[in-house]
Design an enzyme around this catalytic site. Structure first.
Site, PDB file in Angstrom:
ATOM      1  CG  HIS A  42      49.065 -57.512  31.571  1.00 46.11           C
ATOM      2  ND1 HIS A  42      49.663 -56.660  32.479  1.00 46.11           N
ATOM      3  CD2 HIS A  42      49.689 -56.990  30.248  1.00 46.11           C
ATOM      4  CE1 HIS A  42      50.324 -55.975  32.260  1.00 46.11           C
ATOM      5  NE2 HIS A  42      50.439 -56.050  30.602  1.00 46.11           N
ATOM      6  CG  ASN A  71      51.677 -52.142  34.074  1.00 42.85           C
ATOM      7  OD1 ASN A  71      52.829 -52.221  34.575  1.00 42.85           O
ATOM      8  ND2 ASN A  71      51.120 -52.383  32.791  1.00 42.85           N
TER       9      ASN A  71
END
Ligand code: NAD
Length: 709
Positions: free
Chosen positions: A445, A495
């Site tokens: 990511h 996140n």
């Protein structure tokens, strides 16, 4: 009895000796407590040596001395200000006693002489530097001030204002700059360094210039440029709220200027004791230690990683283009595949634009930018995929599409090739079900924009092999990124924790908070931008999707039984910067950059989903947003999403710009104290599960323990 382990003394004949720093079993010289103790004992033994005529100080390592042993700071900084000051004064006195030996002292500086390493050189009579040497006092970057005479000796050598400028910037100076400033006396090629320094010493011993230098060093500072100093001090004052060290250094220099050296050193030690106890110092020292831990882990991954000579990127969009560029720029050529020629052209142009920007900024030659662009080979098919060692998939965020693309590419590559998905939200476990060899599959990511953002989350699915995770971590490191290994969960690490913060924000707005006030409070706390502005940057549609998805995965803490501001904005087409209006209204300045303004329409829209407006104190705003972040970070640690507090905090610093002076969510909790965190959470318990401390947090509060050891 322990043997001296850091300093060797070698007779040079005629009463001259060489004191050589050569820390045993270490690649570098540091000034740990043991080394300083050795220097103390050595100084005592030399003081009465009547045959001694001069001392040459050298290093047997590639660098002279890189500084204090920062790992020793944690225990030291746990003591009281007075205890720290007293300990520091004792160590600093060793430098003075050494520099006051009744013979001339010359230091030969090779490589780096930083912090205490430079301060020991400053305590000597002459400094000769190799032409590639660099010297400096980087303590401010650790939230502290030089403590071994840097604020006292450097201003006496180069002037108060230049000394403050060096100390406040923390930046290492080149040998040439040091010569120009008067911080070193000569610069010579490295091969001549020792001989030149020894020759300087022999000449000095025959004269009395060294005595004159010494008396200048031991007195007060004469006149100095007060205006220049005041200007630098004013700059330090501006950032002193969160980063007080530069201002403290300025005050120490100023107070020490009017008294003799030894009195100035006392003032420096007292200031050192005070600054070492600030939360900023604790946080920045912790960050240094965290970085070392990550580097160590990186070396561990390198041992089992498979070699990567060539990569492939699937999807030539914003992310794919950035990833291809980052790879090619660091010497790993890539194939870049997309499904349409226009999309491919877009990705290529994006990569070329990134190179051009580097050239325009003077950071890269045009030829190098061309070479990077050529190392990205666009393709519409799988030709040459049998030559790649790793594939990064960055196609649209759609489970069905991604599964199909991954299965497809798996059939075109060698069986040992690692496949990585740059998904921002899809489950790595689920994506892996599409594959024959899920052991070779891992999440990778990146953050947007790829060339700028330093973090890469490497996400292990349930079947990901150690070698696959290590290979992708190594690939990220090769691109100049910091990889952090995390376990698969909704939102992954960063996140997920960020969403807890957003939910806190949305609840506050729902309860009648003013988002502009919230932005101001969080920016004052140290975030690069407040949460409302951040939504505008991310884009309301994207954020609505992400928050909805992640919050649904953790309903016990993130459930929102109300229409929240982001959903409301998105529904009204207020997407943020990209549509010109969101929480704020945007216009472009003459360089095309968005300029933010208040917008009454946003307030009116929100009023339809808000309780009647009411003011919140900054402290409550901060708690309402930061406590859920701490709770989520602690939950992630307890669930093993990341291995260590260091990795969680570094991910938040590097991934979302968590204020460095608080060191990350878990360090921030440590700084508040777990008992205070639990108490504040309990005071806000009515707001929901996001404010419910974990059982482990309660145990830590009772036991008085911390996340960071
Ligand atoms: P994008 O829409 O800019 O690019 C996607 C590209 O993939 C397009 O060029 C499209 O033509 C191409 N594509 C679609 N199907 C393909 C296929 N079968 N083979 C090859 N190419 C194909 O999207 P993006 O913003 O670059 O996002 C890509 C991935 O990165 C998504 O999974 C997204 O969630 C993730 N991500 C995005 C961000 C971000 O901020 N944009 C951040 C982190 C992760």
């Amino acid at each position: 009895m322990t043997q001296p382990a850091s300093i060797r003394v070698v007779a040079q004949g005629d009463g001259f000796i060489e004191v050589c720093f050569d820390r045993c079993q270490s690649a570098v010289n540091t000034l740990d407590a043991h080394t300083i103790e050795e220097l103390r004992a050595l100084t005592a033994s030399l003081r009465d040596d009547t045959a001694l005529r001069g001392v040459l100080v050298t290093s047997a390592k590639d660098s002279f001395i890189v500084g204090a042993d920062i790992f020793e700071f944690t225990a030291l900084f746990d003591q009281t200000c007075d205890e720290i000051a007293a300990f520091n004064a004792g160590q600093s006195a060793v430098f003075s006693a050494f520099g006051d030996l009744p013979v001339p002292i010359v230091v030969a500086i090779n490589g780096l002489a930083l912090g205490g390493g430079f301060e020991i050189a400053l305590a000597a009579d002459y400094r000769v530097a190799a032409d590639d040497a660099r010297v400096g006092l980087p303590e401010v970057s650790l939230g502290i001030i030089p403590g071994f005479g840097g604020t006292v000796r450097l201003p006496r050598l180069i002037g108060a204002a230049p000394a403050l400028s060096w100390i406040a910037s923390g930046k290492p100076q080149t040998a040439a700059a040091a010569l120009e400033a008067g911080a070193v006396d000569a610069v010579v090629p490295l091969v001549q360094l020792r001989a030149a320094a020894l020759a300087t010493l022999r000449v000095a011993a025959d004269g009395d210039d060294w005595l004159r230098r010494r008396s200048r060093r031991q007195g007060a500072i004469g006149d100095f440029d007060h205006d220049a100093f005041a200007a630098l001090k004013a700059q330090a004052q501006k950032v002193a709220g969160h980063y007080p060290a530069a201002l403290t250094a300025a005050e120490a220099i100023e107070a020490g200027a009017v008294v003799a050296r030894d009195a100035a050193l006392v003032l420096e030690s007292l200031a050192f004791g005070r600054i070492a106890r600030t939360p900023t110092a604790a946080a920045l020292v912790q960050l240094f230690i965290n970085e070392q831990l990550l580097k160590k882990k990186g070396r561990g991954y390198a041992e089992i990683a498979r070699p990567i000579r060539r990569g492939a990127v699937l999807g030539a969009g914003i992310m794919g283009g950035g990833i291809a560029y980052a790879s090619a720029a660091r010497g790993v050529p890539v194939l870049m595949k997309d499904i349409t020629q226009p999309a491919l052209d877009l990705g290529r142009n994006e990569a070329r634009k990134l190179g051009s920007r580097q050239v325009a900024a003077g950071r890269m030659q045009q030829a190098q930018a061309n070479a990077i662009a050529e190392a990205i080979v666009p393709t519409l098919d799988y030709q040459n995929f049998d030559t790649v060692d790793v594939v990064v998939e960055a196609v649209v965020e759609n489970l069905t599409v991604k599964k199909a693309v991954l299965a497809d590419v798996e059939a075109r590559v060698r069986p040992d090739v690692v496949l990585a998905s740059n998904t921002s939200s899809l489950s790595i476990a689920e994506l892996g079900t599409a594959l024959q060899r899920p052991g070779n599959f891992v999440g990778m990511h990146f953050f947007n924009p790829v060339p700028v953002m330093p973090l890469v989350e490497v996400i292990r699915g349930p079947q990901t092999s150690d070698a696959a995770a290590a290979t992708v971590a190594g690939y990220a490191a090769r691109m100049g990124k910091t990889p952090v290994l995390v376990r698969d969960c909704a939102g992954f690490l960063v996140n997920r924790i960020l969403t807890a913060y957003f939910v806190g924000f949305l609840r506050l707005i729902h309860d009648g908070g003013d988002f502009e006030m919230v932005d101001r409070a969080m920016e004052a706390f140290g975030w690069p931008m407040g949460p409302a502005t951040l939504q505008d940057v991310i884009g309301m549609d994207t954020s609505d999707h992400v928050v909805r998805f992640i919050a649904a995965a953790y309903p016990q803490r993130m459930r929102m039984d109300f229409t929240h501001a982001i959903a409301q904005m998105a529904a009204a087409g207020r997407y943020g910067q990209k549509s010109g209006r969101g929480f704020y209204r945007y216009a472009s300045d003459d360089k095309g950059r968005p300029v933010k303004r208040s917008d009454v329409e946003a307030g009116a829209l929100l009023a339809t989903v808000q309780a009647p407006p009411r003011p919140f104190a900054d402290a409550e705003i901060v708690d309402r947003l930061m406590l859920p972040m701490i709770v989520e970070a602690s939950t992630c640690l307890e669930e093993g999403i990341a291995d260590t507090p260091a990795e969680i905090d570094m991910s938040l610093i590097l991934g979302i710009g968590f204020p460095r002076h608080y060191g990350g969510a878990l360090k921030y909790a440590d700084l508040l104290g777990l008992a205070a965190v639990v108490e504040r959470c309990d005071a806000l318990a009515a707001l929901g599960g996001g404010y419910r401390p974990t059982a482990q947090m309660r145990r830590m509060a009772e036991a008085g323990t911390r996340f960071h050891g």
